[in-house]
Design an enzyme around this catalytic site. Structure first.
Site, mmCIF file in Angstrom:
data_model
loop_
_atom_site.group_PDB
_atom_site.id
_atom_site.type_symbol
_atom_site.label_atom_id
_atom_site.label_comp_id
_atom_site.label_asym_id
_atom_site.label_seq_id
_atom_site.Cartn_x
_atom_site.Cartn_y
_atom_site.Cartn_z
ATOM 1 N N ARG A 98 1.042 -1.237 0.417
ATOM 2 C CA ARG A 98 0.041 -0.115 0.058
ATOM 3 C C ARG A 98 0.502 1.453 0.115
ATOM 4 O O ARG A 98 0.716 2.136 -0.788
ATOM 5 C CB ARG A 98 -0.718 -0.216 1.470
ATOM 6 C CG ARG A 98 -2.361 1.040 1.432
ATOM 7 C CD ARG A 98 -3.005 1.268 -0.041
ATOM 8 N NE ARG A 98 -2.973 2.102 -0.399
ATOM 9 C CZ ARG A 98 -2.877 1.190 -2.147
ATOM 10 N NH1 ARG A 98 -3.652 0.125 -2.236
ATOM 11 N NH2 ARG A 98 -2.773 2.287 -3.183
ATOM 12 N N LYS A 134 2.681 24.932 -4.779
ATOM 13 C CA LYS A 134 2.203 24.497 -4.470
ATOM 14 C C LYS A 134 1.868 22.456 -4.556
ATOM 15 O O LYS A 134 2.084 22.081 -4.900
ATOM 16 C CB LYS A 134 0.914 24.881 -5.206
ATOM 17 C CG LYS A 134 0.568 26.058 -5.041
ATOM 18 C CD LYS A 134 -0.322 26.688 -5.381
ATOM 19 C CE LYS A 134 -0.743 28.731 -5.782
ATOM 20 N NZ LYS A 134 -2.083 28.951 -6.533
ATOM 21 N N LYS A 166 6.008 39.641 -4.728
ATOM 22 C CA LYS A 166 4.405 39.668 -4.715
ATOM 23 C C LYS A 166 3.978 40.749 -4.843
ATOM 24 O O LYS A 166 4.480 41.241 -4.407
ATOM 25 C CB LYS A 166 3.623 38.218 -4.635
ATOM 26 C CG LYS A 166 4.142 37.311 -4.833
ATOM 27 C CD LYS A 166 3.252 35.801 -4.660
ATOM 28 C CE LYS A 166 4.253 34.650 -5.613
ATOM 29 N NZ LYS A 166 2.868 33.628 -5.344
ATOM 30 N N GLU A 196 5.803 39.973 -9.723
ATOM 31 C CA GLU A 196 4.473 39.956 -10.049
ATOM 32 C C GLU A 196 3.797 41.600 -11.266
ATOM 33 O O GLU A 196 4.580 42.227 -9.728
ATOM 34 C CB GLU A 196 3.432 39.809 -9.418
ATOM 35 C CG GLU A 196 2.457 38.738 -9.797
ATOM 36 C CD GLU A 196 1.567 38.024 -8.535
ATOM 37 O OE1 GLU A 196 0.601 37.330 -8.632
ATOM 38 O OE2 GLU A 196 2.347 38.763 -7.375
#
Lengths: 282, 282, 282, 282, 282, 282
Positions: A98, A134, A166, A196
């Site tokens: 598993r 992420k 940012k 950004e």
């Protein structure tokens, strides 16, 4: 290639979690000396990823198990293809099953999704599809590897690998120019500086202040094309945020250098793989 | 409630991974004494999950940050709702942002998917939807919590929490009866014994041998109904494997006790949450 | 079978504690190339337990040491019997000696005590003697293994393996029925639900509410017999708390299913084993 | 005083083991906001030991719990005495209960046994009773603390704290004189050198070669007295191995400086302590 | 000899730090199957130290790499000498290179400095040069090994290995005699008791109270000679603190037993070693 | 700012090493309730660095200790200046003293050396002095922080932070152009690509292939000037390897952008700091 010690440390943590108290089912039903062959089989069309992790899990359960790779990393496999084989103690194979599958179903899922994005680019496209930070907590090094295995590229590894300014940073620093200036002064000379921007005016300001990469936030298609023109030869252009597969061709034609896609790692569905066991005697 | 030390150990590993080398972007652009308020905001309709993890991440970056819960665990939030607030050092908030969001976007994703499954059951249904052991390596305790937060139930925690006899175990033991007999003898008296069966004949054998739970593998709808009848009052009936949302009403009406769904944890897409920062002075 | 990675992690912690600063005695007195044979010898009659741990300790000191098992796990050995042999670097053997013996003297102590309890049951008894969660912090997986090796059984592994409702839980929930109802709803369907009862009335209430196991707290012998009758076919009956060897036959004859004995793990005296070294040349 | 970080690391490992998957019993039956008072109560006459560990366990489950010490470390308590009190979240108290008790029942057991040995010495005796390195793997620092709390003394902490030359070392080095000479040269000047001797001749050789401590192995009572005379003013005399309580007065009268007793740590039975809970409202 | 598990744990932490995110440079430029031979070469005259650490680093990156020792530990090597050789995967060698060198350049630096101190003693001197506890956090066991490899000696390993009473302890205890008395009572009988003294009067007090070692703090040369006379046959005399190489002969002639030098570990410059790679084919 | 969890994990490892077995000296001589004030004092002119580590060490020993910063990070202190103050339990202060000092003497040593390099640059120089990856295993994040605190800059953090192609990589890839091409394709777009060149011809090749940074290996002063000219506007120029303080002005005048100095971290001598204790009562 993921260094052994890095792999082992991740794998041991996972085994501790599932197998830390032993496996009474297997201990009860399978004789100690029984041996078996386990074959990891694809249950759909996939890009294969995770052979070394598969190996490391079983080695951590029982170092005498023998592993072999039947389908190379990054190859496409279809339903029924055997990916990897493990031979030896039947108990050990069942105990590690598993955990091993939990790793490779996720990594193959990411590699397969990455390949879909890359395949959606027009032929000859020079646009690069990348992941983001992420990633799943604790698995970043594996997930970035899966992204590469699928044919896509990596964004910066950690907060200290490159500078990415940012909106909040810009506000805190007092403007685009000041933020870039401060970052250039503090960051290693080996770090690119990305920023950004939310408008063409901000873009110009960033380019003038020497940004290496500009990330366009929520630009209309026309504005993207204009941004690419202005940045040409001065900075790379990256588009990020909710980019779906069908937008890739257009973005590529606009000349965007990089499209970063969080979904590659945070939302790739696990692929269904199974381990078919065959008794090999006792 | 997840005990603090368990949470902290998972969270620290994640921070080490992203922040182990520091954050030059933030160090360069944000002054040391600057303070801010960060608000985690839902960007779609979600079931909220992960407040304690959110808190633990920021506390591990800087113990003086103040956290508050704005939307309770398990509540439904809509686009724009504020879930949690963090106040204090702007640098610390920016450093912990990505790691905190990486946890909660996954946990809320799982809780939201779990709720969709539960909501797909007919009103008054007594069928239980559960997760499986197909969890993300290293995050099982959190993902099981998210499943419960969404309103679904947990399957066994680890290999040592209950006995689950699959086809390979049956073959190794020499049959259903023998496998169940051996498991009953070795396993703790506190463990239920579940067994996978592939036919009604196998089901009868399992029931006669005293299985507590039978897992139906790939049964046709009619066979499921028959299996439920035969097992009534003797064992719980579980259906597993690729159960989609639209099959749930029928399975529930058949009287199936448990439907276990690996996708709850292995394929829940991350939900998009963002942290909106507002300067609070220096 | 204890998976290798689980074993190694426990063993390395123990070596770190004793050997983290090296062993100047051995480094001073034993030449680097010297080899030896070490034989672990029983100094009293014991049930042998811990061969794999013995192996793991020496492998962690020096992976080139060769280990062999001379007496099988769970066998009875008498004073002078050789249990395991280790060959190779004399320095490595001496450095690992104390840590290896500290493990096996404890595990064999537990296995030997467990065997005494099991042997105290009348022939043909179907009563099961189990351990409890009163184990040594950090060594639970090993101590539970030793209990099984001695022939006794395990109780639940961790707090999340099964439900055990004690008096404080009953009070908090507002009664036996409510506590059982709540637990059934929250706990995995794979968990049995055990509840502690203090009177025959409480027992009836627990049986009516569907408890899987009832633990009799401080019942008089007559009441135990009555409880067994009432529970027959409905729930298992467990007796716990300060059960001495001489009470076992009577409890068994009463039909009690399980007798749980904390002393198996928290108070088993360590058995005296020694490692006899013989120089094998340099 | 055990430094906090040392304590925390031991305690967290233990919690991970028992509570790593959460506690469904408590989560089901006890409301989230419920508070309680837990009182650790002696169930027999004991020497109290472990208050700081008790505190550290509960703090690791929930840092908002409040702890207070009701009986001081090293004091004698009788059945019914309250040792420590913990107040706060009822859930947290129940989750930490078993782990906390597992530590303190062992530590108090060791302290109580140590006190019995010390009390068996004649009034005014200058003989010191010590532990050995036969401690529980992973818990040495705590068990040595318990020995001191009971009034006995510690032997060397780790293999690198002092030199202790045993028979195998002597043989490897080529004799007592050579072994002592080598050890003196390599070991830190801050380390005493102890050596095990099996006869009065060996004793003389060890004293001539400058041993700081001689450990008498299996000497007859008369030989012990003679050994003490010969060593007087030159080395400390230690007797080790299977020393029972009733031999202590005679050994003390012989003038033996140190009696080391492995049983203090490896065979002290755990003492029965319980945690009495009282609801404090919600 | 440093036990394998101790070494591995230190080495893995270091690899995690440098290589935790992989090595894109090597992955990009070196083919997967390429093999190579790496030779660690001295770039100045050094005392060689760290072969086992060098081996452990590469083994942790890839266990199939083959290592061989070309110059023995503690030997003197000159510019151009090959110290160790590693053969196998070119990628693995390049990935481990920096971490391996970071260890051995430090250890060889310490061994080389230690040798310079030892060589500065007059021929036949019986004065011992030792390190202190001023070691690099996390590397103490390795640095102490390097000190021995260079020919110098170790001071106490940890705070619990021996007693060392400094001025603050004396003040806290209420005087030299009381401090020594208390320490003798609490410390293991295997621990020597060392005390720092600031005058000849303090020295006498310490000797009268039975100190095993006296550390002279800031004594004038004449006072040192007098101190050595008074301590002769009663205690060892240690001089500590800012001892430069040129003072060693005089201190040795004064009869000082031990000179402890923090600089051995805290200020030894790293030695320049390089790894020369030669392709061995693919 | 180093995130708390990162700091704590490093500090706890160090305490485990020195204090894992407790501190019998302090326990014997200092009363439990005694309190004190400890002042860290500079014993030479230094650049102050490490206040947060100092704080973290004492907090890990005893969280109730109070710390205050008396001289700011990066400030210059002279002999006798107080850097930091710790107040509270005298035992805890003494137990943490050595570990705390071991950290800060190293970090201040690095900061002070870094400042000397920076101060050696001509006024107005735009050349940047950086560290390398030649850091102490396990302490990189702290040592890089110390370099910045001293006013110098950091090179890449880990192997995955940027690409640095050395001679072995060039040979393996089959040339400068091919190596750069491959690296550009695989590495994140956020990574700069640096390459080591050994001649002006190699430099031209690297510039043509788009290197972001060129590292000149062993160039004569004249060649350096020429290299700077050729690279102007195309790539940064870095000089590395055995750069002494007196070469800095010339290198700066040549227009070199970066001088990287391994000695900043691998050979900075520790600075002598002491902790002066003053009793504060009991």
């Amino acid at each position: 290639m993921i260094p052994r010690a890095i792999l082992t440390s991740i794998v041991e943590r996972a085994l501790e979690e599932d197998l830390g108290g032993g496996d009474p089912t297997t201990e009860a039903t399978v004789d100690e000396g029984a041996t078996a062959i386990g074959r990891a089989v694809a249950k759909a069309e996939i890009i294969v990823c995770g052979g070394e992790v598969f190996r490391a899990v079983f080695a951590a359960v029982d170092p005498t198990l023998e592993l072999s790779v039947e389908t190379a990393e990054g190859d496409r496999a279809v339903r029924g293809d055997i990916l990897w084989t493990v031979r030896g103690s039947a108990r050990a194979i069942l105990m590690g099953e598993r955990t091993a599958l939990n790793f490779v179903q996720r990594l193959s899922g990411i590699a397969t999704l990455a390949r879909r994005y890359v395949d959606a680019l027009p032929p000859g496209s020079r646009t690069r599809v990348t992941d983001t930070r992420k990633t799943t907590p604790g698995l970043r090094v594996l997930e970035r590897y899966a992204v590469r295995t699928g044919g896509a590229s990596n964004h910066r590894d950690t907060l200290s690998s490159a500078v990415l300014i940012k909106d909040n940073h810009i506000v805190a620093a007092g403007g685009i120019g000041e933020a870039l200036h401060r970052a250039r002064r503090l960051a290693p000379h080996t770090s690119k500086i990305e920023i950004e921007v939310e408008s063409l005016e901000a873009l110009d300001e960033a380019l003038d202040a020497g940004a290496d990469i500009v990330m366009l936030d929520n630009f209309a298609p026309g504005a993207i094309e204009e941004a690419v023109k202005r940045a040409a030869g001065r900075a790379l252009v990256e588009v990020s945020g909710n980019v779906t597969l069908d937008r890739l061709p257009e973005l590529s034609r606009s000349g965007v250098n990089v499209v970063s896609v969080g979904a590659l790692t945070h939302s790739a569905p696990a692929l269904d793989l199974s381990l078919r066991l065959e008794a090999a005697g006792a």
